[in-house]
Design a protein around this motif. Structure first.
Motif, PDB file in Angstrom:
ATOM      1  N   ILE A   1      11.986   8.729  -9.920  1.00 50.83           N
ATOM      2  CA  ILE A   1      10.727   8.071  -9.865  1.00 50.83           C
ATOM      3  C   ILE A   1      10.324   6.363  -9.109  1.00 50.83           C
ATOM      4  N   LEU A   2       9.819   6.006  -9.035  1.00 52.27           N
ATOM      5  CA  LEU A   2       9.794   4.515  -8.066  1.00 52.27           C
ATOM      6  C   LEU A   2       9.295   4.374  -9.769  1.00 52.27           C
ATOM      7  N   ASP A   3       9.913   2.795  -9.963  1.00 50.35           N
ATOM      8  CA  ASP A   3       9.774   2.161 -11.270  1.00 50.35           C
ATOM      9  C   ASP A   3       8.465   0.495 -10.740  1.00 50.35           C
ATOM     10  N   ILE A   4       7.111   1.580 -10.976  1.00 52.35           N
ATOM     11  CA  ILE A   4       6.079   0.559  -9.525  1.00 52.35           C
ATOM     12  C   ILE A   4       6.377  -0.446 -10.031  1.00 52.35           C
ATOM     13  N   GLU A   5       6.441  -1.012 -11.344  1.00 50.89           N
ATOM     14  CA  GLU A   5       6.092  -2.401 -12.472  1.00 50.89           C
ATOM     15  C   GLU A   5       6.457  -3.171 -11.558  1.00 50.89           C
ATOM     16  N   TYR A   6       8.617  -3.167 -11.418  1.00 48.32           N
ATOM     17  CA  TYR A   6       9.535  -3.820 -10.881  1.00 48.32           C
ATOM     18  C   TYR A   6       8.682  -4.073  -9.146  1.00 48.32           C
ATOM     19  N   GLU A   7       8.506  -3.146  -8.907  1.00 44.32           N
ATOM     20  CA  GLU A   7       8.200  -2.817  -6.903  1.00 44.32           C
ATOM     21  C   GLU A   7       7.064  -4.326  -6.929  1.00 44.32           C
ATOM     22  N   MET A   8       5.852  -3.577  -7.865  1.00 48.41           N
ATOM     23  CA  MET A   8       5.316  -5.129  -7.838  1.00 48.41           C
ATOM     24  C   MET A   8       5.409  -6.384  -7.263  1.00 48.41           C
TER      25      MET A   8
ATOM     26  N   GLY B   1      -0.439  -3.175 -10.792  1.00 47.05           N
ATOM     27  CA  GLY B   1       1.051  -2.248 -11.335  1.00 47.05           C
ATOM     28  C   GLY B   1       0.840  -1.837 -12.516  1.00 47.05           C
ATOM     29  N   TYR B   2       0.883  -2.644 -13.842  1.00 44.42           N
ATOM     30  CA  TYR B   2       1.067  -2.031 -14.684  1.00 44.42           C
ATOM     31  C   TYR B   2      -0.454  -1.710 -15.223  1.00 44.42           C
ATOM     32  N   LEU B   3      -0.978  -1.878 -15.066  1.00 41.37           N
ATOM     33  CA  LEU B   3      -2.630  -0.747 -15.417  1.00 41.37           C
ATOM     34  C   LEU B   3      -1.616   0.422 -14.830  1.00 41.37           C
ATOM     35  N   VAL B   4      -1.629   1.040 -13.587  1.00 42.68           N
ATOM     36  CA  VAL B   4      -1.150   1.879 -13.389  1.00 42.68           C
ATOM     37  C   VAL B   4       0.052   2.886 -13.844  1.00 42.68           C
ATOM     38  N   ARG B   5       0.789   2.193 -14.121  1.00 41.42           N
ATOM     39  CA  ARG B   5       1.952   2.521 -15.148  1.00 41.42           C
ATOM     40  C   ARG B   5       1.408   2.775 -15.839  1.00 41.42           C
ATOM     41  N   GLN B   6       1.168   1.616 -16.997  1.00 45.19           N
ATOM     42  CA  GLN B   6       1.316   2.120 -18.396  1.00 45.19           C
ATOM     43  C   GLN B   6      -0.055   2.382 -19.090  1.00 45.19           C
ATOM     44  N   GLU B   7      -1.721   2.587 -18.035  1.00 45.92           N
ATOM     45  CA  GLU B   7      -2.760   2.805 -18.384  1.00 45.92           C
ATOM     46  C   GLU B   7      -3.346   4.814 -17.407  1.00 45.92           C
ATOM     47  N   GLY B   8      -2.137   4.345 -16.382  1.00 45.14           N
ATOM     48  CA  GLY B   8      -2.705   5.779 -15.918  1.00 45.14           C
ATOM     49  C   GLY B   8      -4.029   5.420 -14.941  1.00 45.14           C
TER      50      GLY B   8
ATOM     51  N   THR C   1       0.884  -0.916   0.502  1.00 48.52           N
ATOM     52  CA  THR C   1       0.181  -0.475  -0.266  1.00 48.52           C
ATOM     53  C   THR C   1       1.167   1.549  -0.041  1.00 48.52           C
ATOM     54  N   ASP C   2       2.005   1.885   1.187  1.00 46.85           N
ATOM     55  CA  ASP C   2       2.822   2.483   0.576  1.00 46.85           C
ATOM     56  C   ASP C   2       3.528   2.441  -0.619  1.00 46.85           C
ATOM     57  N   THR C   3       3.340   1.314  -1.210  1.00 46.97           N
ATOM     58  CA  THR C   3       4.292   1.492  -2.069  1.00 46.97           C
ATOM     59  C   THR C   3       3.397   2.283  -3.254  1.00 46.97           C
ATOM     60  N   PHE C   4       2.575   1.482  -3.755  1.00 43.87           N
ATOM     61  CA  PHE C   4       1.883   2.645  -4.192  1.00 43.87           C
ATOM     62  C   PHE C   4       0.967   4.114  -3.764  1.00 43.87           C
ATOM     63  N   ILE C   5       1.360   4.349  -2.791  1.00 44.65           N
ATOM     64  CA  ILE C   5       0.393   5.401  -2.089  1.00 44.65           C
ATOM     65  C   ILE C   5       2.043   6.854  -2.591  1.00 44.65           C
ATOM     66  N   GLU C   6       3.157   5.968  -2.192  1.00 42.00           N
ATOM     67  CA  GLU C   6       4.128   6.839  -2.753  1.00 42.00           C
ATOM     68  C   GLU C   6       4.294   7.276  -4.141  1.00 42.00           C
TER      69      GLU C   6
ATOM     70  N   LEU D   1      -8.442   5.696   0.813  1.00 42.13           N
ATOM     71  CA  LEU D   1      -7.226   5.444   0.273  1.00 42.13           C
ATOM     72  C   LEU D   1      -6.698   6.421  -0.047  1.00 42.13           C
ATOM     73  N   ALA D   2      -7.813   7.288  -0.852  1.00 41.21           N
ATOM     74  CA  ALA D   2      -7.352   8.156  -2.746  1.00 41.21           C
ATOM     75  C   ALA D   2      -6.759   9.482  -1.987  1.00 41.21           C
ATOM     76  N   VAL D   3      -8.407   9.733  -0.707  1.00 35.94           N
ATOM     77  CA  VAL D   3      -8.659  11.128  -0.352  1.00 35.94           C
ATOM     78  C   VAL D   3      -7.027  11.430   1.029  1.00 35.94           C
ATOM     79  N   ARG D   4      -6.976  12.893   0.427  1.00 38.06           N
ATOM     80  CA  ARG D   4      -5.473  13.043   1.428  1.00 38.06           C
ATOM     81  C   ARG D   4      -6.057  14.022   2.411  1.00 38.06           C
ATOM     82  N   PHE D   5      -7.624  14.437   2.403  1.00 36.52           N
ATOM     83  CA  PHE D   5      -8.069  15.435   3.327  1.00 36.52           C
ATOM     84  C   PHE D   5      -8.731  14.919   4.412  1.00 36.52           C
ATOM     85  N   LYS D   6      -8.824  15.708   5.330  1.00 28.67           N
ATOM     86  CA  LYS D   6      -9.362  15.155   7.050  1.00 28.67           C
ATOM     87  C   LYS D   6     -11.505  15.640   7.323  1.00 28.67           C
ATOM     88  N   LYS D   7     -11.520  16.311   5.844  1.00 29.07           N
ATOM     89  CA  LYS D   7     -12.396  17.038   5.837  1.00 29.07           C
ATOM     90  C   LYS D   7     -13.243  16.047   5.111  1.00 29.07           C
TER      91      LYS D   7
END
Length: 1220
Positions: A98-105, A903-910, A63-68, A686-692
């Protein structure tokens, strides 16, 4: 899930013995080898248990990796930064990688696969080792138990029914097996997960863990209260159950007075409280289930709200840690819940082991396999009884022999049934030891002799000889092992059996069938005699050896017996007196004493027991013994295979409740949608970062919880309402159908009142499992999966397709496991069947086996059969282990593939990373839900079988229909009765002819009296008249109409009956009298006039509550004379044309007999009357007296005519000898 388990717990506890076996004592038969296997298995289980928490550690990092990565992407959107060669830099001056997300995954995917593989192996070993070790121990327990049972003395078998022993050998030992096999491993594994989960929580973030733990007791409270409720529901049915039991126990009275429909209504009235409880329970169950979901969602909200403040404001946790802590505690709690069913299995196993181990440890009082005791060199064969007193251990209050003394050569025992003749013979065989006095052989007390040796001297031929299911030669060889074929042939010749055996196609190798079923009675007898002779016994015991035969075979068998009696001590019990005239001594028995002894002629002069028997040529014994012996083991025939009922038919009975089912399904559908919504919210956090925003989502959690609370209640209430109404309807229909059966159906021991009431109580309530709750479960699972899949396709169809490939495996592994286990249970059953047949045959015929001294060979046969089930269990261990391992590791593999592809979809297809979590968690949770749904099927299967049993009852067409309007009715009913050549046997005892061509007729207004010894068919003739039974041959005419064509309710409404033991119902005196006429409402005046006629009124008026006095269950509050007079009043109020008095005054003392007799004489005026009596004084003024014997009339006429005949009646009157 837990509630269905708790129900079972409450029900099971009531019939379980006190548990006196500690858990570790269950393993007392384990060898070192077994212990080693169990230890290795436990280690594997513990390691396996720690795998799930391990996976959480990986999950947190992931999770931490994805968020980073997400944060970095956001940084790139900042227009002051740019990306050059994979590094983000402030334009011109600052750089960061920048992280190589596919490698990490890919790294994480490998972790997952590694854990998955380990889980597969550990799961396999943990299960297969434990199951194997258990199989070895169970084989040993079975062997020890059976050999111990075979060593028990006969008295022990009297107190323990064979059916119970058979059940113990199969079910109870299986329960022990469940407690020491895979359940232990699974319990260890779940418990470890529970401990590790909490450890992770506390190590990673103790603050959040404490907050979550603080809320969890609320969940526990809900679960605890749910368990309490089931007990109440069972008590609520008890009242209706008592009504059913009372009615079914006195079914003859109910039929005679046509009270069937009245009883059905009374039963139905009592069902209302059970129904109310069931519905209330459904509502409360729903309330608590909803409450638990509500609390769980509130916990989620609380955890994420507090956790997010720790992440965002205090910066103490990373988001990954938050998830680790949250899921750690969640998984721990879930596993603790799943571990509790294992504890039930342990308790059940300990309960079952209590009885089994106690039997294994029990020392038999008369040990037939012991070597102790001495053997005499020469045996003369003098048997003497010295002041023997004895009672059977199963009936200690009935003295069978009192101070009985006897000695002699060829001796014959005669006397009425129950006088102790067979008992004396069993004491000679040392099946029992006398309570006082002693039995001696040649002056030696037989307790000092070696049992096997003593029994080898004795040859016994019983009234109903038991043959074993092998060939004729083998059956004879049982008499003396190792005897040559010549010996067998000689014995067969001596027993007059040789000729018929040689006529059979396979001669001595003919199979005799189960229990000797292929042979006729005479053939069985002669084989049994040959078996007794091949022993070359010093002492020959003949227990009514020729009674079951027709005259021809009797002569042959008798001849055989006379041949072999020479030079041996022979003791025979007989009642065909022709067979014993030539005995040296005839001993007459009465009430456990030898009241007379001497030769045939001497005894005739004494005019005592022997004389009475000769006069009436009593058939009583035979009837008595056969009723007693024919009660074969109920278990062998009990489980007729029942085809499960089609669901459509069950639903037909539930149609009136469709609105409830509709609402219930609606609630279930909403409940199904809750799971996917939860994963939606969770990934959103996980997606939001604001307390409200986070607080908003937490509020949403609370709302979902509240909705879920109400829909759970709706679903539960609606389905329980429809289910309870169905149960009540089925119970009423079932009870109605039972009361409509003919009386012969109730004679079958499978339809004993006890069995039928249980069927009403349990079968009817189990049928619910196939309708409401089942539909709810299906709707719930379908919406769950439907919503999850649609949602996932919307967010990312590619990832969804990948996961859907795994879904069948996840769902299948759950269903497959359930299937495997039921399949194995069937296989086990078949494997145990041959062993069960041997044990069943042995236990049913334990007396014969003991008499032949064959216990050891049966134990050996049984041992040989135990190998197959053991091999099957070993095979099962491996297959089951592999399946279990696979089921456990599928989830890990799914995760590894989906996160790597994510991981692949996050990297290649945003794709946004929160969507990856959303899709994965939605589908995985719904997959497990699918598995859970398939695990609900056992209740469903049970429901279908229960329903089938029920429909069998509803569909059965009674031979004599009570509810139909068919049949003749006529207005001027006179009461003319003719019995023409009636022959009849009771359906449960087809081998005994009770009526043998009965011819007798009564004109309207006459009184007919039947006289004769017990069992000669007096009461039977009355039952034919009532149409409880129809004659097999011949006919009963009533006013010239054949009874089988007369309408049953009409016929019974014209007959009033007063029986020997009148049965009253548990209500007031007035109500009992009114029971005499159920066709109309009866006023109090009629009741009083009937009571006056029955000499009852004055006594009732002396009671404090007069006619409203409750008579107690079965009329226990009243004396016998009072009960009789109520019964007479009940008969009078019917105003019957025909009055039947079945020994109506027999149970009374002289004074009350006078009163009752006067009442009866009044009641007889102007009615046709049939009296069965045994006090001759009461019937002298009858118009016709018929003396019966062996099912037909030997002489009939008025008192004076019969006295002039100087036949049987004259002898009875002049000698004053007792008849019954």
């Amino acid at each position: 899930m837990t509630n269905s388990q708790d129900n079972k717990k409450v029900q099971a506890n009531e019939d379980q013995p006190a548990i006196r076996v500690g858990f570790f004592q269950l393993f007392r038969f384990a060898t070192c080898h077994d212990v080693l296997m169990m230890v290795i298995g436990s280690v594997c289980a513990v390691l396996h248990g720690s795998a799930q928490p391990l996976m959480l550690l990986v999950f947190g990092l992931l999770t931490d990796t994805f968020i980073e990565y997400d944060i970095e992407l956001n940084e790139l959107k900042d227009d002051r930064k740019e990306c050059v060669n994979n590094t983000i830099q402030w334009k011109k001056n600052y750089t960061a990688a920048i992280l190589d997300i596919e490698y990490e995954m890919t790294q994480f995917a490998f972790y997952y696969v590694g854990i998955g593989a380990a889980v597969f192996l550990l799961g396999y070993f943990q299960i297969s080792l434990w199951v194997t070790a258990a199989a070895r121990q169970i084989q040993l327990i079975r062997r020890m138990y059976f050999s111990k049972v075979m060593r028990m003395e006969i008295g022990w078998f009297d107190c323990t029914s064979v059916g119970e022993l058979n059940t113990r050998m199969s079910d109870d030992i299986n329960k022990i097996n469940d407690a020491i096999a895979d359940q232990v491993a699974i319990f260890l594994q779940r418990f470890t997960t529970f401990v590790c989960g909490f450890c992770i929580g506390f190590v990673k973030g103790w603050k959040l863990t404490l907050v979550i733990v603080a809320a969890s007791p609320l969940i526990g409270i809900g679960a605890g209260l749910m368990a309490l409720l089931t007990g109440m529901e069972l008590q609520a049915y008890a009242k209706a159950g008592a009504v059913a039991d009372e009615v079914l126990s006195s079914i003859r009275t109910v039929s005679a007075f046509g009270g069937e429909l009245k009883e059905v209504q009374r039963y139905d009235r009592n069902l209302i409280s059970a129904q109310r409880w069931g519905i209330r329970k459904g509502l409360i169950m729903g309330f608590f289930t909803g409450y638990m979901w509500l609390i769980i969602f509130l916990c989620y909200g609380l955890a994420f709200w507090y956790g997010s403040s720790l992440v965002v404001d205090a910066k103490e946790y990373t988001p990954g840690t938050l998830l680790q802590v949250f899921f750690g505690v969640l998984i721990a709690a879930m596993n603790l819940g799943q571990a509790s069913p294992c504890l039930e299995a342990f308790a059940a196993g300990r309960g079952a082991a209590t009885i089994i181990f106690e039997t294994i440890d029990r020392e038999p009082e008369i040990d037939c396999l012991s070597e102790a005791g001495y053997k005499l060199d020469r045996v003369k064969g003098d048997i003497e009884f010295h002041n023997v007193s004895f009672y059977y251990p199963s009936r200690p209050e009935v003295k069978v022999l009192t101070r009985f003394t006897f000695s002699g050569e060829t001796t014959a025992f005669v006397g009425p049934s129950g006088a102790g003749k067979s008992t004396a013979i069993q004491l000679i065989q040392r099946f029992y030891d006398p309570k006082e006095g002693m039995v001696t052989l040649d002056g030696h007390d037989i307790r000092g002799l070696n049992i096997q040796w003593l029994r080898s001297l004795i040859g016994i031929v019983e009234q109903e000889p038991v043959l074993f299911a092998t060939t004729i030669a083998e059956n004879i060889r049982y008499g003396r092992p190792g005897v040559s074929m010549e010996g067998i042939i000689t014995a067969a010749k001596e027993a007059n059996a040789y000729n018929f055996i040689m006529d059979l196609p396979q001669k001595f190798d003919t199979l005799v069938g189960e229990g000797g079923g292929q042979m006729s009675g005479g053939q069985k007898q002669r084989i049994a005699i040959a078996r007794a002779l091949v022993r070359n016994p010093r002492i020959l015991l003949l227990d009514m050896a020729t009674s079951a035969l027709d005259n021809e075979s009797e002569a042959i068998v008798q001849e055989a017996l006379d041949k072999v009696r020479m030079g041996r001590t022979t003791i025979s019990i007989a009642h065909r007196l022709s067979t014993i005239k030539n005995a040296d001594v005839i001993v007459g028995f009465e009430h456990g004493r030898a009241v007379e002894r001497g030769k045939h002629n001497e005894l005739l002069e004494r005019k005592g027991v022997y004389f009475t028997l000769v006069t009436l040529q009593s058939q009583g014994d035979k009837r008595y013994l056969s009723t007693y012996r024919n009660y074969k083991d109920p278990l062998l025939e009990d489980d007729e295979p029942v085809e499960p009922a089609p669901v459509t038919r069950i639903l037909k009975y539930n149609i009136p409740e469709w609105p409830y089912m509709l609402f219930g399904s609606f609630g279930a559908a909403i409940n199904g949608g809750v799971n996917p919504v939860y994963s939606l919210l969770f990934s959103q956090i996980l997606a939001v970062r604001f307390k409200k925003e986070i607080d908003g989502i937490c509020l949403f959690f609370v709302m979902v919880g509240v909705v879920s609370f109400f829909t759970q209640m709706l679903q539960s209430y609606a389905f329980s309402k429809s289910g309870e109404l169905l149960t009540r309807r089925l119970r009423r229909l079932g009870f109605h159908a039972m009361l409509g059966q003919e009386i012969g159906w109730f004679d079958d021991h499978r339809n004993s009142p006890g069995a039928l009431t249980t069927r009403l109580a349990t079968d009817a309530s189990q049928v619910q499992g196939a309708t409401g709750s089942q539909i709810g479960m299906i709707v719930n699972s379908l919406t769950n999966i439907g919503v999850a899949v649609l949602m996932s396709f919307y967010f990312s169809w590619k990832l969804t397709l990948l996961i859907l490939c795994f879904l069948p495996f996840i769902a299948l592994s759950g269903g497959f496991q359930a299937k495997m286990l039921t399949g194995f249970a069937k296989e086990d059953k078949q494997a145990m069947e041959t062993a069960g047949r041997i044990s069943g045959e042995a236990l049913n015929n334990i007396r014969t086996i003991a008499g032949l001294g064959k216990e050891r060979s049966f134990v050996d046969m049984y041992d040989a059969q135990l190998d197959a089930p053991y091999q099957a269990a070993l095979k099962k261990a491996n297959v089951y282990g592999a399946c279990y391992g696979f089921a456990q590791c599928v989830v890990f593999l799914t995760n590894s593939a989906s996160y790597r592809f994510g991981g692949y979809l996050v990297r290649q297809e945003g794709l946004h990373f929160s969507l990856v979590f959303r899709v994965i968690s939605a589908i995985v949770t719904s997959g497990t839900a699918l598995g859970r749904a398939s695990s609900y099927t056992p209740d469903y299967a049970k429901a279908k079988i229960s329903a089938a049993r029920f429909f069998q009852l509803l569909d059965r067409v009674p031979k004599i229909s009570v509810y139909s309007d068919k049949g003749d009715k006529w207005d001027n009913f006179q009461g003319n009765i003719d019995f023409i050549d009636c022959k009849f046997t009771y359906p449960t005892r087809p081998d005994i002819q009770v009526l043998n061509g009965l011819n007798v007729s009564v004109k309207p207004g006459q009184t007919l009296a039947f006289v004769g010894s017990s069992g000669c068919g007096k009461s039977t003739s009355v039952q034919l008249l009532e149409r409880f039974y129809d004659p097999d041959h011949g006919k009963v005419l009533i006013d010239g109409h054949n009874s089988t064509h007369v309408n049953v309710p009409f016929l019974r409404s014209k007959i009033g009956i007063v029986s020997q033991e009148p049965i009253l119902f548990d209500c007031s005196i007035a109500e009992n009298i009114k029971y005499g006429n159920n066709l109309r409402e009866i006023g109090m005046n009629e009741v009083i006039s009937a009571a006056k006629k029955a000499q009852l009124h004055d006594f009732v008026m002396s009671l404090p509550e007069k006619y409203d006095t409750n008579v107690g269950a079965q009329g226990s509050q009243l004396s016998r004379g009072q009960k009789q007079r109520i019964a007479i009043a009940r008969a009078i109020i019917r105003d019957p044309k025909i009055l039947l008095l079945d020994e109506a005054t027999s149970a009374l003392d002289t004074e009350s007999e006078k009163t009752v007799q006067e009442a009866l004489d009044k009641a007889r005026e102007g009615r046709t009357c049939i009296v069965i009596a045994h006090r001759l004084s009461t019937i002298q003024n009858s118009d016709i007296i018929a003396v019966m014997s062996r099912g037909f009339v030997i002489e009939k006429g008025a008192h004076d005519q019969l006295m002039a005949l100087k036949g049987a009646y004259y002898k009875l009157v002049t000698t004053g000898a007792p008849i019954s």
